[in-house]
Scaffold this motif. Structure first.
Motif, mmCIF file in Angstrom:
data_model
loop_
_atom_site.group_PDB
_atom_site.id
_atom_site.type_symbol
_atom_site.label_atom_id
_atom_site.label_comp_id
_atom_site.label_asym_id
_atom_site.label_seq_id
_atom_site.Cartn_x
_atom_site.Cartn_y
_atom_site.Cartn_z
ATOM 1 N N GLU A 112 20.643 6.555 69.733
ATOM 2 C CA GLU A 112 19.525 5.878 70.406
ATOM 3 C C GLU A 112 18.195 6.535 70.052
ATOM 4 O OE1 GLU A 112 20.489 6.067 74.526
ATOM 5 O OE2 GLU A 112 21.950 4.427 74.409
ATOM 6 N N ARG A 113 18.177 7.847 70.002
ATOM 7 C CA ARG A 113 16.955 8.564 69.643
ATOM 8 C C ARG A 113 16.529 8.236 68.212
ATOM 9 N NH1 ARG A 113 15.335 12.447 66.839
ATOM 10 N NH2 ARG A 113 17.401 13.069 66.180
ATOM 11 N N ARG A 114 17.516 8.186 67.326
ATOM 12 C CA ARG A 114 17.236 7.880 65.921
ATOM 13 C C ARG A 114 16.693 6.456 65.774
ATOM 14 N NH1 ARG A 114 22.180 8.409 63.798
ATOM 15 N NH2 ARG A 114 22.136 10.630 64.137
ATOM 16 N N ILE A 115 17.293 5.497 66.498
ATOM 17 C CA ILE A 115 16.841 4.109 66.432
ATOM 18 C C ILE A 115 15.411 3.994 66.957
ATOM 19 C CG2 ILE A 115 17.206 1.835 67.480
ATOM 20 C CD1 ILE A 115 20.222 2.380 67.247
ATOM 21 N N ALA A 116 15.097 4.686 68.053
ATOM 22 C CA ALA A 116 13.740 4.662 68.597
ATOM 23 C C ALA A 116 12.747 5.272 67.602
ATOM 24 C CB ALA A 116 13.694 5.418 69.922
ATOM 25 N N GLU A 117 13.171 6.309 66.911
ATOM 26 C CA GLU A 117 12.308 6.932 65.913
ATOM 27 C C GLU A 117 12.035 5.971 64.759
ATOM 28 O OE1 GLU A 117 12.112 11.292 63.704
ATOM 29 O OE2 GLU A 117 14.021 10.519 64.432
ATOM 30 N N TYR A 118 13.067 5.275 64.286
ATOM 31 C CA TYR A 118 12.890 4.295 63.220
ATOM 32 C C TYR A 118 11.968 3.157 63.669
ATOM 33 C CZ TYR A 118 16.858 6.511 60.847
ATOM 34 O OH TYR A 118 17.700 7.393 60.232
ATOM 35 N N SER A 127 9.555 3.355 65.849
ATOM 36 C CA SER A 127 8.167 3.834 65.851
ATOM 37 C C SER A 127 7.633 3.938 64.419
ATOM 38 C CB SER A 127 8.064 5.176 66.558
ATOM 39 O OG SER A 127 8.650 6.198 65.788
ATOM 40 N N TYR A 128 8.481 4.311 63.464
ATOM 41 C CA TYR A 128 8.058 4.344 62.060
ATOM 42 C C TYR A 128 7.644 2.944 61.594
ATOM 43 C CZ TYR A 128 10.059 9.051 61.524
ATOM 44 O OH TYR A 128 10.348 10.382 61.635
ATOM 45 N N ARG A 129 8.441 1.921 61.967
ATOM 46 C CA ARG A 129 8.117 0.547 61.562
ATOM 47 C C ARG A 129 6.801 0.084 62.178
ATOM 48 N NH1 ARG A 129 13.761 -0.120 61.746
ATOM 49 N NH2 ARG A 129 13.726 -0.728 63.928
ATOM 50 N N LEU A 130 6.586 0.420 63.472
ATOM 51 C CA LEU A 130 5.329 0.043 64.125
ATOM 52 C C LEU A 130 4.130 0.720 63.464
ATOM 53 C CD1 LEU A 130 6.357 0.084 67.883
ATOM 54 C CD2 LEU A 130 5.731 -1.900 66.523
ATOM 55 N N ASN A 131 4.300 1.996 63.131
ATOM 56 C CA ASN A 131 3.207 2.708 62.447
ATOM 57 C C ASN A 131 2.929 2.098 61.078
ATOM 58 O OD1 ASN A 131 2.629 4.512 64.474
ATOM 59 N ND2 ASN A 131 4.053 6.078 63.723
ATOM 60 N N ALA A 132 3.982 1.676 60.376
ATOM 61 C CA ALA A 132 3.801 1.053 59.056
ATOM 62 C C ALA A 132 3.079 -0.281 59.202
ATOM 63 C CB ALA A 132 5.157 0.858 58.379
ATOM 64 N N GLN A 133 3.431 -1.069 60.219
ATOM 65 C CA GLN A 133 2.748 -2.344 60.442
ATOM 66 C C GLN A 133 1.276 -2.117 60.775
ATOM 67 O OE1 GLN A 133 4.979 -4.276 63.505
ATOM 68 N NE2 GLN A 133 6.609 -4.956 62.115
#
Length: 125
Positions: free
Chosen positions: A86-92, A94-100
């Motif tokens: 779950e922590r890893r999925i949340a981190e991914y 946030s990475y996608r949101l930052n990329a957008q």
């Protein structure tokens, strides 16, 4: 000088001590034999609970029981794996949101430039 009552008391004490030593040895021998004859299948190293141990237990409060259960549950390996996933999925995420967000900020000036070029080219005949 010599006191006969002291000598007789001393002999009685020595005799009593010798009897106590002999009694202790006999008790140990009997307990070993008894353990060998009446040993339980749980093994010889298993200790028996005293008869009044249930009375000596303290009452555990409800909150403490809940807290202890949570702690035991959280320490299970499958729960730890799920939490890590779950922590890893949340981190991914946030990475996608930052990329957008980066793409929006990066492309906004380019879009405004292309819009002004399109507007200026269509206005001038």
């Amino acid at each position: 000088m010599r006191r006969p009552e002291f000598i007789s008391q001393s002999r009685r004490r020595v005799k009593r001590l010798a009897l106590q030593v002999e009694e202790r040895k006999l008790r140990e021998e009997f307990s070993r034999e008894r353990d060998g004859l009446f040993s339980r299948p749980g093994g010889p190293g298993r200790l028996q609970k005293p008869a009044g141990s249930a009375l000596l237990r303290r009452a555990v409060p409800r909150r403490e029981m809940i807290q202890r259960s949570k702690q035991i549950y959280e320490s299970l390996p499958e729960v730890q794996r799920r939490r890590e996933e779950e922590r890893r999925i949340a981190e991914y995420r946030s990475y996608r949101l930052n990329a957008q967000l980066y793409n929006k900020v990066r492309h906004k000036p380019l879009l405004s430039l292309t819009n002004t070029e399109n507007c200026s080219s269509t206005r001038s005949p």
